[in-house]
Motif scaffolding. Structure first.
Motif, PDB file in Angstrom:
ATOM      1  N   LEU A 106       0.853  -1.168   0.000  1.00  0.00           N
ATOM      2  CA  LEU A 106       0.000   0.000   0.000  1.00  0.00           C
ATOM      3  C   LEU A 106       0.899   1.231   0.000  1.00  0.00           C
ATOM      4  O   LEU A 106       1.823   1.325   0.797  1.00  0.00           O
ATOM      5  CB  LEU A 106      -0.890  -0.001   1.248  1.00  0.00           C
ATOM      6  CG  LEU A 106      -1.826   1.179   1.422  1.00  0.00           C
ATOM      7  CD1 LEU A 106      -2.851   1.221   0.295  1.00  0.00           C
ATOM      8  CD2 LEU A 106      -2.524   1.091   2.772  1.00  0.00           C
ATOM      9  N   VAL A 107       0.626   2.153  -0.923  1.00  0.00           N
ATOM     10  CA  VAL A 107       1.429   3.370  -1.027  1.00  0.00           C
ATOM     11  C   VAL A 107       0.493   4.563  -0.908  1.00  0.00           C
ATOM     12  O   VAL A 107      -0.525   4.631  -1.592  1.00  0.00           O
ATOM     13  CB  VAL A 107       2.180   3.429  -2.385  1.00  0.00           C
ATOM     14  CG1 VAL A 107       2.924   4.736  -2.541  1.00  0.00           C
ATOM     15  CG2 VAL A 107       3.111   2.241  -2.527  1.00  0.00           C
ATOM     16  N   ILE A 108       0.870   5.494  -0.067  1.00  0.00           N
ATOM     17  CA  ILE A 108       0.110   6.730   0.087  1.00  0.00           C
ATOM     18  C   ILE A 108       0.894   7.803  -0.649  1.00  0.00           C
ATOM     19  O   ILE A 108       2.101   7.941  -0.457  1.00  0.00           O
ATOM     20  CB  ILE A 108      -0.034   7.096   1.571  1.00  0.00           C
ATOM     21  CG1 ILE A 108      -0.519   5.886   2.329  1.00  0.00           C
ATOM     22  CG2 ILE A 108      -0.827   8.379   1.730  1.00  0.00           C
ATOM     23  CD1 ILE A 108      -1.787   5.890   3.002  1.00  0.00           C
ATOM     24  N   GLN A 109       0.202   8.535  -1.509  1.00  0.00           N
ATOM     25  CA  GLN A 109       0.890   9.533  -2.323  1.00  0.00           C
ATOM     26  C   GLN A 109       0.029  10.777  -2.472  1.00  0.00           C
ATOM     27  O   GLN A 109      -1.182  10.714  -2.299  1.00  0.00           O
ATOM     28  CB  GLN A 109       1.216   8.956  -3.698  1.00  0.00           C
ATOM     29  CG  GLN A 109      -0.015   8.594  -4.510  1.00  0.00           C
ATOM     30  CD  GLN A 109       0.324   7.953  -5.832  1.00  0.00           C
ATOM     31  OE1 GLN A 109       1.435   7.514  -6.051  1.00  0.00           O
ATOM     32  NE2 GLN A 109      -0.640   7.892  -6.719  1.00  0.00           N
ATOM     33  N   ALA A 118      -3.027  12.527 -10.322  1.00  0.00           N
ATOM     34  CA  ALA A 118      -3.578  13.323 -11.425  1.00  0.00           C
ATOM     35  C   ALA A 118      -2.710  13.221 -12.666  1.00  0.00           C
ATOM     36  O   ALA A 118      -3.218  13.079 -13.783  1.00  0.00           O
ATOM     37  CB  ALA A 118      -3.736  14.784 -10.995  1.00  0.00           C
ATOM     38  N   ASP A 119      -1.392  13.264 -12.498  1.00  0.00           N
ATOM     39  CA  ASP A 119      -0.501  13.119 -13.656  1.00  0.00           C
ATOM     40  C   ASP A 119      -0.586  11.724 -14.247  1.00  0.00           C
ATOM     41  O   ASP A 119      -0.653  11.559 -15.455  1.00  0.00           O
ATOM     42  CB  ASP A 119       0.952  13.433 -13.276  1.00  0.00           C
ATOM     43  CG  ASP A 119       1.886  13.203 -14.452  1.00  0.00           C
ATOM     44  OD1 ASP A 119       1.706  13.865 -15.498  1.00  0.00           O
ATOM     45  OD2 ASP A 119       2.785  12.338 -14.342  1.00  0.00           O
TER      46      ASP A 119
END
Length: 166
Positions: A140-143, A149-150
């Protein structure tokens, strides 16, 4: 030599290196159409008819790319929600196991619960999510939202297709 791939919204890399000429030519046509910034529903009507005319299968790379391009347009034009964790999990399961059924059978995950999660009628507990992530060898990655959006933008897709050098 750089491997030619297309990266979907959910991060799946589709190999463009060994495409048959008919599929490569089809993607060139799709790229031209897409670069014109078509309206989401118009593009969504156009590409399935073109896929059928070109006799390309739903399992083809071109089909998956067109689905991805349509989703990007829908997101950019406010017609479709951006992918959530369910989309990422579904894509990983398909890529690594081929089907949800096989994934559940091999990992012991309850298929009914997973089905309800994918239908947005249930949620995963943190323990269940961790078990699924472990089975998929994923994290799990939080960004920041601007990174997402990109990654889902139509412009990113155009760059990816152009980089494939048909």
């Amino acid at each position: 030599m750089k491997k030619r791939t297309y990266r979907t919204i959910t991060g799946r890399h589709l190999d463009l290196g060994g495409l048959p000429d008919v599929e490569r030519n089809f993607l060139g046509t799709v790229q031209e159409r897409y670069e014109g910034a078509p309206e989401w529903s118009a593009f969504g009507r156009w590409w399935p008819a073109e896929i059928k005319e070109a006799a390309l299968a739903e399992s083809s790379v071109a089909y998956r790319i067109c689905q991805d391009l349509e989703a990007r347009l829908g997101i950019a034009q406010g017609k479709v929600a951006a992918p959530d964790y369910r989309d990422y999990l579904a894509d990983l399961i398909e890529a690594r196991y081929g089907s949800r059924y096989r994934f559940c059978k091999e990992t012991g995950i309850d298929p009914g619960h997973l089905s309800r999660v994918f239908a947005s009628r249930s949620e995963l507990s943190l323990q269940s999510l961790q078990r699924i992530l472990d089975a998929l060898h994923a994290a799990l990655v939080i960004q920041p939202e601007e990174d997402l959006a990109d990654r889902v933008s139509p412009e990113r897709a155009v760059r990816d297709l152009a980089g494939a050098a048909y």
